[in-house]
Each structure stands twice: as C-alpha cells, then as structure tokens.
Design a protein around this motif. Structure first.
Motif, mmCIF file in Angstrom:
data_model
loop_
_atom_site.group_PDB
_atom_site.id
_atom_site.type_symbol
_atom_site.label_atom_id
_atom_site.label_comp_id
_atom_site.label_asym_id
_atom_site.label_seq_id
_atom_site.Cartn_x
_atom_site.Cartn_y
_atom_site.Cartn_z
ATOM 1 N N GLY A 1 28.319 -19.610 -23.248
ATOM 2 C CA GLY A 1 29.368 -19.152 -22.349
ATOM 3 C C GLY A 1 30.696 -19.862 -22.474
ATOM 4 O O GLY A 1 31.666 -19.506 -21.791
ATOM 5 N N HIS A 2 30.794 -20.859 -23.344
ATOM 6 C CA HIS A 2 32.048 -21.578 -23.506
ATOM 7 C C HIS A 2 33.052 -20.756 -24.320
ATOM 8 O O HIS A 2 32.681 -20.095 -25.287
ATOM 9 N N SER A 3 34.302 -20.844 -23.916
ATOM 10 C CA SER A 3 35.381 -20.192 -24.642
ATOM 11 C C SER A 3 36.654 -21.002 -24.447
ATOM 12 O O SER A 3 36.982 -21.386 -23.323
ATOM 13 N N LEU B 1 22.283 -22.495 -30.789
ATOM 14 C CA LEU B 1 23.251 -21.617 -30.143
ATOM 15 C C LEU B 1 23.971 -20.824 -31.218
ATOM 16 O O LEU B 1 23.842 -21.103 -32.408
ATOM 17 N N ILE B 2 24.698 -19.809 -30.785
ATOM 18 C CA ILE B 2 25.544 -19.025 -31.679
ATOM 19 C C ILE B 2 26.988 -19.325 -31.298
ATOM 20 O O ILE B 2 27.324 -19.369 -30.110
ATOM 21 N N HIS B 3 27.834 -19.584 -32.288
ATOM 22 C CA HIS B 3 29.248 -19.788 -31.962
ATOM 23 C C HIS B 3 30.130 -19.129 -33.024
ATOM 24 O O HIS B 3 29.668 -18.773 -34.110
ATOM 25 N N ALA B 4 31.385 -18.951 -32.648
ATOM 26 C CA ALA B 4 32.390 -18.398 -33.557
ATOM 27 C C ALA B 4 33.616 -19.286 -33.498
ATOM 28 O O ALA B 4 33.975 -19.809 -32.444
ATOM 29 N N GLU B 5 34.259 -19.445 -34.672
ATOM 30 C CA GLU B 5 35.493 -20.216 -34.764
ATOM 31 C C GLU B 5 36.515 -19.348 -35.478
ATOM 32 O O GLU B 5 36.491 -19.198 -36.703
#
Length: 282
Positions: A81-83, A100-104
């Motif tokens: 949930g971080h953005s 976790l899944i993240h995007a940069e």
C-alpha cells in the motif's frame, strides 16, 4: 589505514534507454557480504515526453533495497500500500522480507518535462532469521535526513550512528550507511571495526585513498583489519560509504529473490505465482 584489496570497475549494461552500470556483481566480484548488488543508473538527460524508468511491478523476497536519487525522481508503489515520489537527494529503504510486489517508475511530471536523471540501487542481504519478516518501506526527502557538515564535506547519515548522529533508517543487519559529498581538497575519515565489511563506491568525481587515485564508478574492496578509512577529494566528489558485519551465510540468488537454499528459491517463485506477495492495486 585499511589496506585496499582490489578496485572493481562496473560493466555497462543499459536497460532499454536507461544508461546503467552494473557495479555488483561483476566478473571480478560476486558480492561484499552483506552487500549483494548495486546498479548505477545515469547520469543522463531525458527528453520531454519520455517513458521514464522501466521498472514496472515485480516481486522481491529475502533482501533490502536502498535507492539513492541524485537527479530526477522515482515513483515507488508496492503491494503493501505504500506510494511515494522521491526527488533529488531523497533515499528509499525497502525491506522485502517474506515478499512483496513493487514498481519503480518516474513521476508523470518527469515523463512530461524530462530532465537529468541519476539513481543508484543497492541490495543488502537479510539474515536467514529475518528473510520471512513482514515487508517494510520508508522514503525520506533530503530535508528529513540528518547531516554532518565539516570543512567542505556534507555527510548524510542514513543508518547507524556516525559522530553522534543517528540515521533515521533502521537496518535489520545493523548496517551503518552514509553518503559523502566532498568539495575538492576536503578530507573525510571514518574509524570502522576490523571485522566489518566496508562498502566504498565513488559515484562522482575522484578521491585519493591510501595514496591511490580512485576515479568515479569504481568500487573499493578492503581487507579485514584494524584501521580507519580516510580519503581526500581530488575534485568535487560523491561517495557511498557503509559498513556492516558479514552474515557468513549461504547466498542463493535468482532473479528478484535472495535466499539461503535452492529449495527456498523454488518456494519463493511458487508463493509469488500463488498470489502470496500481496495484491497489486495501482
């Protein structure tokens, strides 16, 4: 003074239109326990109406990522949930833990307007006892990171305690990490325990270390021994400087996962495919 064991040069490996230098691993160095991986993106200038950073949603498990924004910006999103959007001088510290899944990617503003970009990402291993901990994320602008200033040197204290200044990021492995900006002719020294692995990477400029000139985009590997690290800036320079006790554990890395056994890697892929890394809601 700590002895220099070897100086390692990165390999050039662009990703799409992103200028990228792979600092760790290289053909001369697998890793510096617990520092596993470093990509140096840029320096480059993006045109207007660009595609931005190419790192869409992808998983991680078993390690931490520390991202340094020297120019441009980076938009972080993850399945917990971080953005956030971090700009020049900001730092992100993400603990992947159990997964976790993240995007940069880049902000909409940067993709529209373009501009200079230089970003580095470092991976730090997690001990076996913490590889399945809950994921965490913290991003701080440069104004929120404590600094030490002395005679032409500006030190950001990210984690650990340096000269009585406590860093705001908490590292599971008790890493002490700083960035050091040095004006030409200035000097910086750190006394580091003999048993600690030292991470010393010259991002910009050049420095004189133990009588040797270390140019930009060079990583210095030190022997384990008593003695401080002290260097003079030959020109305006920027250095990543950290240290930590090695974990001395097996390292099995495959793609975005860093575990201790092949079986744990297979399990990570299985868990990701079964949707156990959280839902992507962006």
């Amino acid at each position: 003074m700590r002895n220099i064991k070897q100086i390692h040069q990165p390999h050039y490996s662009p990703i799409r239109d992103l200028v990228t230098y792979g600092v760790i691993p290289t053909r001369t160095l697998d890793y510096l326990d617990p520092f596993l991986f470093l990509n140096h993106h840029g320096y480059q200038v993006y045109p207007k109406n660009n595609q931005g950073l190419p790192f869409g949603p992808h998983p991680h498990r078993g390690m931490e990522t520390v991202t340094f924004i020297l120019d441009g910006d980076i938009k972080h999103q993850d399945s917990t949930g971080h953005s956030s959007v971090m700009k020049q001088g900001g730092v992100q510290w993400m603990t992947a833990g159990k997964g976790l899944i993240h995007a940069e990617t880049s902000s909409e503003e940067f993709m529209k307007e373009g501009g200079p970009l230089e970003i580095l990402q470092l991976w730090i291993n997690l001990p076996a006892s913490h590889k399945m901990m809950e994921p965490q994320y913290k991003g701080l602008d440069k104004e929120d990171i404590p600094t030490i200033t002395k005679d032409g040197v500006l030190v950001q204290v990210l984690s650990g305690n340096v000269a009585g200044v406590q860093g705001p990021f908490e590292s599971v492995t008790s890493v002490t990490f700083t960035t050091v900006s040095c004006a030409a002719g200035s000097t910086w020294s750190m006394d580091i325990p003999a048993e600690d692995t030292i991470f010393f990477y010259v991002v910009r400029g050049s420095v004189r270390l133990n009588g040797r000139s270390i140019e930009k985009r060079n990583l210095v590997e030190f022997d384990y021994q008593e003695g401080m690290v002290s260097f003079d800036a030959i020109e305006d320079s920027y250095i990543l400087l950290g240290h930590c006790k090695p974990l001395d554990e097996p390292v099995v890395a495959q793609g975005p996962f860093v575990m201790n056994t092949e079986e744990e890697i297979y399990q990570a892929y299985s868990d990701y495919q079964r949707g156990l890394f959280g839902r992507w809601n962006f």
